[in-house]
Scaffold this motif. Structure first.
Motif, mmCIF file in Angstrom:
data_model
loop_
_atom_site.group_PDB
_atom_site.id
_atom_site.type_symbol
_atom_site.label_atom_id
_atom_site.label_comp_id
_atom_site.label_asym_id
_atom_site.label_seq_id
_atom_site.Cartn_x
_atom_site.Cartn_y
_atom_site.Cartn_z
ATOM 1 N N ASP A 79 1.098 -1.389 0.341
ATOM 2 C CA ASP A 79 0.062 0.219 -0.136
ATOM 3 C C ASP A 79 0.867 1.262 0.036
ATOM 4 O O ASP A 79 1.698 1.350 1.231
ATOM 5 C CB ASP A 79 -0.682 0.335 1.304
ATOM 6 N N PRO A 80 0.843 1.522 -1.337
ATOM 7 C CA PRO A 80 1.852 3.019 -1.032
ATOM 8 C C PRO A 80 1.128 4.302 -0.039
ATOM 9 O O PRO A 80 2.289 5.111 0.684
ATOM 10 C CB PRO A 80 1.980 3.786 -2.236
ATOM 11 N N ALA A 81 0.112 4.071 0.831
ATOM 12 C CA ALA A 81 0.004 5.265 1.823
ATOM 13 C C ALA A 81 1.126 4.252 3.209
ATOM 14 O O ALA A 81 0.578 4.955 4.357
ATOM 15 C CB ALA A 81 -2.066 4.845 1.892
ATOM 16 N N ALA A 82 1.303 3.613 3.197
ATOM 17 C CA ALA A 82 2.206 2.566 4.297
ATOM 18 C C ALA A 82 3.596 3.554 3.641
ATOM 19 O O ALA A 82 4.509 2.835 4.228
ATOM 20 C CB ALA A 82 2.218 1.371 4.329
ATOM 21 N N SER A 83 4.347 4.042 3.101
ATOM 22 C CA SER A 83 5.796 3.981 2.478
ATOM 23 C C SER A 83 5.783 4.937 2.472
ATOM 24 O O SER A 83 6.525 6.571 1.865
ATOM 25 C CB SER A 83 5.145 4.266 1.222
ATOM 26 N N ASP A 84 5.805 5.948 4.263
ATOM 27 C CA ASP A 84 5.928 7.433 4.148
ATOM 28 C C ASP A 84 7.031 7.780 3.705
ATOM 29 O O ASP A 84 7.795 8.838 3.056
ATOM 30 C CB ASP A 84 5.678 7.209 5.703
ATOM 31 N N ARG A 85 8.727 6.860 4.650
ATOM 32 C CA ARG A 85 9.796 7.166 4.488
ATOM 33 C C ARG A 85 10.536 7.197 2.767
ATOM 34 O O ARG A 85 11.669 8.260 2.538
ATOM 35 C CB ARG A 85 10.369 5.900 4.988
ATOM 36 N N ARG B 136 1.900 10.911 -4.351
ATOM 37 C CA ARG B 136 1.966 11.037 -3.004
ATOM 38 C C ARG B 136 3.173 12.550 -2.238
ATOM 39 O O ARG B 136 2.746 13.195 -1.810
ATOM 40 C CB ARG B 136 2.315 10.210 -2.306
ATOM 41 N N ALA B 137 3.693 12.255 -2.869
ATOM 42 C CA ALA B 137 5.217 13.235 -3.331
ATOM 43 C C ALA B 137 4.306 14.484 -3.624
ATOM 44 O O ALA B 137 5.267 15.989 -3.010
ATOM 45 C CB ALA B 137 6.317 12.889 -3.697
ATOM 46 N N LEU B 138 3.752 14.807 -4.656
ATOM 47 C CA LEU B 138 3.087 15.252 -4.624
ATOM 48 C C LEU B 138 1.986 16.097 -4.141
ATOM 49 O O LEU B 138 1.569 17.856 -4.596
ATOM 50 C CB LEU B 138 3.259 15.220 -6.665
#
Length: 378
Positions: free
Chosen positions: A235-241, A268-270
């Motif tokens: 899940d990309p939402a779980a990849s804050d780092r 997400r970065a944008l």
């Protein structure tokens, strides 16, 4: 190869059960049950790290006749959590084969099931969406049906899972550039495929494949001309780092290209959100519109999440990176399939342009990336 008669059962979280024969390793495996529509290229599918955590059902009925070889793997092992086929081949008949598919599944500990109605299960998944499931074989096949269902329902859903550490390399490696050398490329391995590395090296990049836990200082240490984020599971939402690292890359003005999971992380970065698709896109026949050219490409996919961004027009990046547009759209369900930043050198696509064993409609995107790096250097 003698096909086994050992019993196995597939249990879905909705309570449905499908009894068949054990295939591959024996035991219990749990994961998100998804279907893949490719009629060829099962070795590439099985060794694609972005399938980690997923039990893959092949919609093509006859699987395994070309066996497995040492030239076509996309990574160092088979990554699927489990494997579902209707009719495994009784013989291996390809001159390149070095072992049977069944032997490869046993070697890598992949629990599978055969001899069940894969079309019926596909119809369930097509209506209900991806479901948690479990394959039980060997001694586990004899467990009480209620206990098997409890085990499946206790398994974690894909939403919220970070699987990058499971599939990424531990030590950096370098693949030399071919032809005119463009410079060092930092590739964050979130589940990268060998065909991706080969395509980047063929465009003149000295490809540095980096572990997923590197820092911006680690990236700077190789003096990169650009940064690339690979495909991968979870899940990309779980990849804050990984998002924080990408923002540091964008802040440094380095050109960026991301595919699949990398597209979601660029979103997400944008400053855009992501969400889980009910069905996801998997297989090698997904139609995508390139808005810049008006061309419809047939593309290879494996993603269960998507970026939440406006399909039309340009919008300002919520995180301050200037104007952004959706560059590609999935024609089956109008899902965002690509992003392009207009004021910084960054773009991404949701699918797999390396597409081993095909299709190759989107291979030009590697050339587009090389051109972006050359323009940024100039």
């Amino acid at each position: 190869m003698i096909l086994t008669t050992d019993p196995a059962v597939l249990v879905l979280e909705d309570g449905t059960r499908h009894t068949g024969r054990a295939y591959g390793a024996r035991g219990t495996t749990l994961g998100e049950v998804v279907f893949a529509t490719g009629m060829t290229g099962y070795q590439e599918t099985l060794t694609d790290p972005s399938y980690a955590g997923q039990i893959v059902l092949q919609t093509a009925p006859h699987i395994g006749n070309t066996g497995m070889n040492g030239e076509d793997p996309e990574s160092r092992r088979v990554w699927v959590a489990g494997y579902i086929v209707r009719d495994p081949s009784r013989v291996v008949s390809n001159w390149r084969a070095e072992e049977s598919l069944d032997d490869a599944l046993v070697r890598d500990g992949i629990v599978g099931i055969s001899g069940i109605d894969t079309r019926a299960i596909t119809r369930v998944l097509r209506s209900a969406g991806s479901l948690r499931g479990g394959i039980f074989s060997g001694e586990a096949a004899a467990l009480d049906a209620g206990e098997q269902l409890r085990i499946v329902r206790d398994a974690p859903p894909m939403a919220g899972r970070n699987l990058s550490a499971q599939v990424s390399v531990d030590v950096a490696s370098v693949t030399p550039a071919q032809g005119e050398r463009l410079g060092n490329l930092a590739v964050l391995d979130l589940g990268v495929k060998q065909a991706t590395i080969d395509n980047l090296a063929a465009r003149g990049f000295e490809v540095h494949v980096l572990p997923q836990d590197v820092t911006i200082d680690d990236v700077r240490a190789i003096d990169p001309v650009a940064v690339f984020y690979s495909n991968g599971p979870g899940d990309p939402a779980a990849s804050d780092r990984h998002v924080a690292l990408l923002r540091a890359v964008l802040d440094a003005g380095l050109p960026f290209f991301g595919i699949c999971f990398g597209n979601q992380l660029l979103g997400r970065a944008l400053g855009f959100g992501t969400y889980k698709l009910p069905f996801g896109h998997r297989g090698i026949n997904q139609p995508v519109l390139d808005k810049a050219t008006g061309r419809v490409e047939i593309t290879a996919h494996n993603h269960g999440f998507a970026v939440d961004a406006p399909l039309e027009g340009t919008v300002d990046s919520p995180n301050g990176y200037g104007r952004v547009e959706v560059s590609h759209i999935g024609l089956n369900d109008n899902v965002v399939e690509g992003l392009r930043a207009l004021d910084i050198p960054a773009f991404s696509v949701q699918y797999h342009p390396e597409a081993a064993a095909g299709p190759h409609d989107a291979n030009y995107l590697f050339d587009r990336f090389a051109d972006l790096v050359k323009e940024n250097r100039a």
